[in-house]
Design a protein around this motif. Structure first.
Motif, short mmCIF file in Angstrom:
data_model
loop_
_atom_site.label_atom_id
_atom_site.label_comp_id
_atom_site.label_asym_id
_atom_site.label_seq_id
_atom_site.Cartn_x
_atom_site.Cartn_y
_atom_site.Cartn_z
N VAL A 88 20.02 11.04 -12.36
CA VAL A 88 19.10 10.22 -12.50
C VAL A 88 19.03 10.48 -10.29
O VAL A 88 19.96 9.69 -10.20
CB VAL A 88 19.47 9.41 -12.74
N LEU A 89 17.53 10.26 -10.01
CA LEU A 89 17.42 10.39 -8.72
C LEU A 89 16.39 8.86 -8.64
O LEU A 89 15.66 9.13 -8.99
CB LEU A 89 17.14 11.51 -8.02
N ARG A 90 17.24 8.49 -7.83
CA ARG A 90 16.40 7.13 -8.06
C ARG A 90 16.27 6.25 -6.51
O ARG A 90 16.73 6.42 -5.35
CB ARG A 90 17.05 5.85 -8.20
N LEU A 91 14.90 6.04 -6.53
CA LEU A 91 14.17 5.78 -5.05
C LEU A 91 14.29 4.61 -4.85
O LEU A 91 13.97 3.78 -5.96
CB LEU A 91 12.98 6.81 -5.00
N GLU A 92 15.05 3.80 -3.38
CA GLU A 92 14.66 2.81 -3.20
C GLU A 92 13.33 2.03 -3.18
O GLU A 92 12.55 2.70 -1.92
CB GLU A 92 15.59 2.23 -2.16
N GLY A 93 12.97 1.16 -4.31
CA GLY A 93 11.35 0.61 -4.51
C GLY A 93 11.17 1.34 -5.11
O GLY A 93 9.67 1.37 -4.97
N GLU A 98 0.46 -1.79 0.20
CA GLU A 98 0.54 -0.20 -0.20
C GLU A 98 0.73 1.54 0.32
O GLU A 98 0.67 2.36 -0.19
CB GLU A 98 -0.65 -0.05 1.44
N LEU A 99 2.39 0.78 -0.15
CA LEU A 99 2.96 2.33 -0.08
C LEU A 99 4.16 1.95 -0.72
O LEU A 99 4.56 1.34 -0.71
CB LEU A 99 3.45 2.77 1.55
N LEU A 100 4.17 3.46 -1.50
CA LEU A 100 5.49 3.34 -2.09
C LEU A 100 6.36 4.91 -2.04
O LEU A 100 5.68 6.06 -1.20
CB LEU A 100 4.90 3.73 -3.59
N PRO A 101 7.34 4.75 -1.64
CA PRO A 101 7.82 5.81 -2.03
C PRO A 101 7.81 7.14 -3.04
O PRO A 101 7.22 6.84 -4.17
CB PRO A 101 9.72 5.47 -2.27
N GLN A 102 7.10 8.26 -2.08
CA GLN A 102 7.17 10.16 -2.77
C GLN A 102 7.25 10.81 -2.35
O GLN A 102 7.67 10.85 -1.22
CB GLN A 102 5.72 9.49 -2.86
N ILE A 103 8.56 11.64 -3.50
CA ILE A 103 9.63 12.90 -3.29
C ILE A 103 8.44 14.34 -3.56
O ILE A 103 7.75 13.56 -5.07
CB ILE A 103 10.59 12.34 -3.09
N GLU A 104 7.91 15.50 -3.47
CA GLU A 104 8.31 16.53 -4.45
C GLU A 104 9.38 17.28 -4.83
O GLU A 104 10.14 17.11 -4.10
CB GLU A 104 7.42 17.03 -3.30
N LEU A 105 9.90 17.08 -5.76
CA LEU A 105 10.79 17.91 -6.24
C LEU A 105 10.66 18.80 -7.14
O LEU A 105 9.50 19.12 -8.42
CB LEU A 105 11.50 16.74 -7.51
N THR A 106 10.70 20.44 -6.54
CA THR A 106 10.07 21.15 -7.15
C THR A 106 11.13 22.22 -8.05
O THR A 106 10.21 22.85 -9.35
CB THR A 106 10.07 22.54 -6.00
N LEU A 107 12.11 21.49 -8.69
CA LEU A 107 12.75 22.10 -9.93
C LEU A 107 13.71 20.95 -10.29
O LEU A 107 14.24 19.77 -9.73
CB LEU A 107 13.86 22.99 -9.29
N THR A 108 13.69 20.31 -11.59
CA THR A 108 13.88 19.44 -12.35
C THR A 108 15.30 20.60 -13.49
O THR A 108 15.97 19.07 -14.40
CB THR A 108 12.63 18.41 -12.83
N ASP A 109 14.83 21.16 -13.64
CA ASP A 109 15.63 21.57 -14.87
C ASP A 109 15.98 23.30 -14.03
O ASP A 109 15.32 24.45 -14.06
CB ASP A 109 14.12 22.56 -15.61
N ILE A 110 17.58 22.97 -14.31
CA ILE A 110 18.41 23.65 -13.17
C ILE A 110 19.46 24.52 -14.75
O ILE A 110 20.20 23.67 -15.43
CB ILE A 110 19.70 23.03 -12.26
N ASP A 111 19.34 26.15 -14.74
CA ASP A 111 20.24 26.43 -15.48
C ASP A 111 20.77 27.90 -14.87
O ASP A 111 20.59 28.62 -13.76
CB ASP A 111 19.32 27.46 -16.56
N PHE A 112 21.96 26.91 -15.05
CA PHE A 112 22.75 28.64 -14.27
C PHE A 112 24.01 29.59 -14.86
O PHE A 112 24.41 30.31 -14.20
CB PHE A 112 24.96 27.31 -14.15
N GLY A 113 23.01 29.52 -15.89
CA GLY A 113 23.77 30.78 -16.80
C GLY A 113 25.09 30.57 -16.96
O GLY A 113 25.72 29.71 -17.35
N GLU A 114 25.78 31.44 -17.11
CA GLU A 114 27.36 31.64 -17.53
C GLU A 114 28.29 31.88 -16.27
O GLU A 114 27.77 32.20 -15.13
CB GLU A 114 27.40 33.09 -18.34
#
Length: 729
Positions: A465-470, A366-382
């Motif tokens: 690639v951020l992998r969640l166990e299970g 009944e439970l699977l690991p879940q995360i909230e990742l608010t940023l997935t596209d990081i642009d450092f600029g120059e």
């Protein structure tokens, strides 16, 4: 048996099956009891002072009787080359000094473990009276100092001890973070890097966050956040409060404010210091810094802690400094903790183990690991050379089970991230509802700049690639723009570089330094050498070429933007800074001044200047001109400074870029070229050398009068340093 534990037997082993541990943690009170262990921790920046033979009176309270002593030292050794090769003599002296400073001069105390990184040392002693069982002792270290030839030096960094006390795993960290009022972000990054420490041996390894309690001490170098702190009247007011009501200053403490904002040391705790700031004092006194720099008081030396097991009690009994200790410009800080250590009833745990396996099956359905990742596209600029940019990615566990996650290489690569992108931490455990931050840092050093230059690509891109166990994988893209300009390029490129027209400030220059630049010599190098000659060698501290980030950035921008032409117009820039930048610039060339295929011939003639200069004459004309120009300058320098000759080894490193051959050969080569100018060496040669090729006469550089050769050619046995090991405060 379940699919989690098939073939593992029926005995419960904590840490073997994380999903079973989750259940057993909920049932801890059914099979565990907690008993107090007394732990004494002290941190002391000893400022490179020799260890007193009979201990340091007044440092460690003689009335305390803890189970364990954990001592962290910083700047234990500031001698030349300590970041490359450690002195076991200095290490032994300080270990004996610590032992002699313990109650009863160390009698009844046994050394458990110690670890050293350059001048950073952590040591653990246990009392012979303790009833706490110790096992699985591991040590580790992580340098965060300047990167030289792709290797981080240990002038800053962290060392740690991981140990199992009864059935609780405890970690102790001692660190020395970046110095300087303007280096707060660098300190944050040092902390994030050190959280990547790993203990143990594969497959039984532990990250910092796998421990039940983490104690973190050291010279963290955080200062007071006060605008206009250089003001004499403001400094006087700060000192008055520091002497009478030090707690009034704590709301201005950088670390306190950054921890409160959740930007660093997330989850760690610290009591409010009731003692005076511990830095900076005149050595041998309790008087505040009276030097020209007039440092403002600060709590640089700290002790923090963090616990993972909610049932473990961590009580801080005392937190104080020892003002009577005057051997350093810092005061030592100490704290006594009472920690509830877990002791497990193995029989009861084994009985619960089967039930825990069934509970794991139920939860897994009944439970699977879940995360909230608010940023997935990081642009450092120059991004720019040796100017790291850090961005933070918040992550929250929005599920109902503990999430264990780690970064893994994409299927097309063997590494987790590209060389220009640093990720910390690489693995983490989040309980339901908890939040954390992943730090992504874009950092361009020599190898990254050489790679971008060779590929002729401005765009840097990578996928993490951020992998969640299970659970499922999450992807983060990172991108940046890097344009190689002056640093991290080839000699040919820098000579062909068009002048920049990015004049942001009018410096009111009346002379054109570039007009005096000899052919074949990059104008950027000529400007640095001209600035050094103008400011005078008498103001140059040859042993302190540690260029801090702010000063290096200012000079780099001036060189890349061609403004000011006269570098001495830059405010508050010392000749020592220009000297460090000059070394770093030449060391950043993609190809060494003396190419690899020509190296052996030069080594062969290292004691014969005429033949050696003959080999140099076989190089392309630009390299000939620059080598002659630099050796002429070094000849001037060593004629005015005896210390300069001792540090020619650093120049031989940037000339050759050779870590595979014995140091003595390349040091002798450079010494010969400095002691004997090209014209002087060829004047003394016999007719048999008359056929040696001569360079294009248009590339000749005006030579200063020759100086007699120095008899000593002994050089420190160390790798190339663009900055020495003396700290910048």
């Amino acid at each position: 048996m379940t699919f989690y534990t098939e073939g593992m037997g029926r005995q419960y082993v904590r840490g073997r099956e994380p999903t079973v541990d989750d259940v057993m943690n909920d049932w801890t009170e059914k099979f565990c009891v907690y008993n107090d262990a007394k732990i004494f921790i002290s941190t002391f920046n000893v400022n490179g002072r020799p260890a007193p033979h009979h201990g340091i009176p007044g440092w460690i309270p003689q009335e305390v009787r803890p189970d364990f002593f954990i001592i962290g030292l910083q700047e234990m050794d500031l001698s030349l080359g300590t970041h490359i090769s450690s002195s076991s003599k200095r290490e032994h002296e300080w270990l004996e000094c610590v032992r002699a400073s313990l109650p009863k001069q160390g009698h009844g105390h046994t050394l458990v473990a110690f670890h050293r990184l350059a001048g950073i040392l952590i040591v653990m002693f246990k009392s012979s009276d303790t009833k706490v069982r110790l096992s699985d002792e591991f040590t580790s270290m992580l340098p965060t100092g300047i990167s030289v030839m792709g290797t981080k030096l240990g002038n800053k960094g962290g060392v740690g001890i991981s140990v199992k006390m009864n059935d609780s795993r405890i970690c102790f960290i001692n660190s020395h973070l970046a110095a300087g009022n303007g280096e707060m972000e660098r300190r944050h990054q040092d902390h994030r890097d050190i959280t990547g420490l790993v203990f143990g041996r594969y497959p039984n390894t532990y990250s910092l966050f796998d421990h039940d309690v983490v104690f973190w001490c050291g010279d963290l170098n955080y200062r007071l956040a006060l605008e206009g702190v250089e003001s004499f009247s403001l400094r006087a007011a700060v000192i008055e409060r520091a002497n009478t009501r030090p707690a009034d200053l704590f709301p201005y403490d950088q670390l306190f404010n950054e921890m409160s904002a959740g930007r660093v040391f997330i989850g760690f705790r610290e009591s409010v210091p009731q003692f005076r700031p511990t830095y900076k004092y005149d050595v041998g006194t309790c008087m505040w810094d009276s030097s020209e720099k007039a440092r403002v008081p600060a709590w640089t030396d700290r002790i923090l802690w963090k616990k993972r097991d909610p049932l473990m009690n961590v009580n801080q009994i005392s937190y104080d400094s020892q003002m009577s200790v005057i051997v350093s410009d810092h005061k030592p800080v100490y704290s006594l903790f009472h920690v509830g250590i877990r002791e497990m009833d193995q029989v009861k745990a084994d009985e619960l183990y089967i039930q825990a396996q069934r509970e794991v099956d139920r939860r897994a359905n009944e439970l699977l690991p879940q995360i909230e990742l608010t940023l997935t596209d990081i642009d450092f600029g120059e991004v720019f050379y040796l100017e790291p940019i850090c961005m933070v990615v918040p992550i929250k566990n929005v599920g109902k089970s503990t999430v264990r996650m780690n970064f893994v290489p994409p299927h097309t690569k063997s590494t987790i991230s590209a060389a220009w992108l640093q990720v910390t931490p690489l693995n983490y455990t989040l309980n339901p509802g908890e939040e954390m931050q992943i730090s992504l840092t874009a950092a361009i050093e020599n190898k990254e700049s050489w790679s971008a230059f060779s590929k002729n690509q401005d765009k840097l891109q990578d996928i993490l690639v951020l992998r969640l166990e299970g659970g499922r994988d999450h992807f983060i893209t990172a991108s940046a723009i890097y344009k190689p300009k002056v640093f991290g390029v080839t000699l040919e490129h820098i000579l062909k570089r068009s002048p920049s027209h990015a004049m942001l400030i009018d410096f009111g220059e009346t002379s054109n330094i570039d007009a005096t630049c000899p052919p074949g010599v990059p104008r950027e190098i000529h400007r640095l050498v001209t600035a050094l000659r103008t400011l005078g060698h008498d103001r140059l501290n040859i042993t302190e070429t540690l260029v801090d980030n702010d000063k290096f950035s200012i000079v780099r921008k001036a060189l890349e933007n061609d403004a000011p032409n006269d570098l001495t117009l830059i405010n508050r820039m010392s000749p020592t800074a220009f000297y460090g930048v000059l070394l770093r610039l030449i060391g950043s060339f993609k190809d060494p001044l003396i190419p690899d295929h020509h190296r052996a011939a030069c080594y062969k003639h290292c004691t014969s200047p005429p033949l050696l200069w003959g080999e140099i004459a076989k190089l392309d004309t630009n390299r000939q001109a620059l080598i002659e120009y630099l050796t002429n300058y070094l000849r001037e320098l060593v004629s005015t400074s005896g210390e300069a000759r001792k540090h020619l080894w650093a120049w031989s490193d940037v000339f050759f870029h050779d870590n595979s051959s014995p140091r003595l050969e390349r040091d002798k080569c450079l010494t010969s070229m400095v002691d004997y100018a090209r014209d002087v060496s060829c004047f003394h040669t016999s007719a048999s050398f008359s056929s040696i090729p001569r360079p294009d006469p248009r590339l000749r550089v005006q030579l200063p009068p020759p100086i007699p050769p120095h008899r000593s050619s002994t050089m420190p046995n160390a790798k190339f340093l663009t900055r020495m090991d003396k700290p910048d405060f």
